[in-house]
Design a protein around this motif. Sequence first.
Motif: not given
Length: 241
Positions: A81-89
């Motif tokens: 999920g973070q890799m797809d959005r390029d967002d997160g901790p």
Amino acid sequence: MDQHAHPAAPPGAHSAADTFARLAVELHDNDGVEETVQAVVDFALQALSCCTHAGVALATKGRGLEIPAVTDPVVAEIYQGQMDRDDGPLTECLRGRRALLVIDTKDEARWPEWSSQVQSLGVRSVLDVPLTTAAGVIGVLCLYSSHPNAFTPDDEAIAHILARHASVAVANARHDESMLQAVDARKLVGQAMGILMERFDLDGDRAFEVLKRYSQDNNQKLRDVAQYLIETRKLPSRLTS
């Protein structure tokens, strides 16, 4: 009291020391990057009783992040999920080169989509610690708990020690793999040169120049051209990846 007696170790000190001693031995005994990282995440669950899931994401040149080891599918889903959005901790930890602690995902407002996702997966606390070497950040150790406010300062200290062990072990494993690949490539090129020298009565320098020219013309690695020649006994007019 005997003046030469050593002060008693704090509770749990010996078990923690034993854990990291075993980790160091196991990491050095592993041959590849995936085996090394799997040992790290397995030890994370042993060293941190509050940790319910763990994983490591590694940075790769030109290929983004790879996920060589997780303790269960939940971690892979969080990573993706973070890799797809390029967002997160995870991405923030990589870019900022600093550890990030999320005390409770229900109160986390910096990454709302990520927070919603991890809550749905039962994760309430997160601790991401960068894996760093002299060359920079090579990955992130991610620790998760199903309880809010789960990671204590002692847990954070242990996580940083674990990350340092992991950083050195991964760097060494990658170096060893690169060396093995280089040795394998030299063997293939040498074998291909031998075929050319025998078939076309070339000396070593000329045979190498022929391989190099075909490598450049086909925009392929020299190793791949050599492999093609060995397998087909032909020089390629065109190679496809």
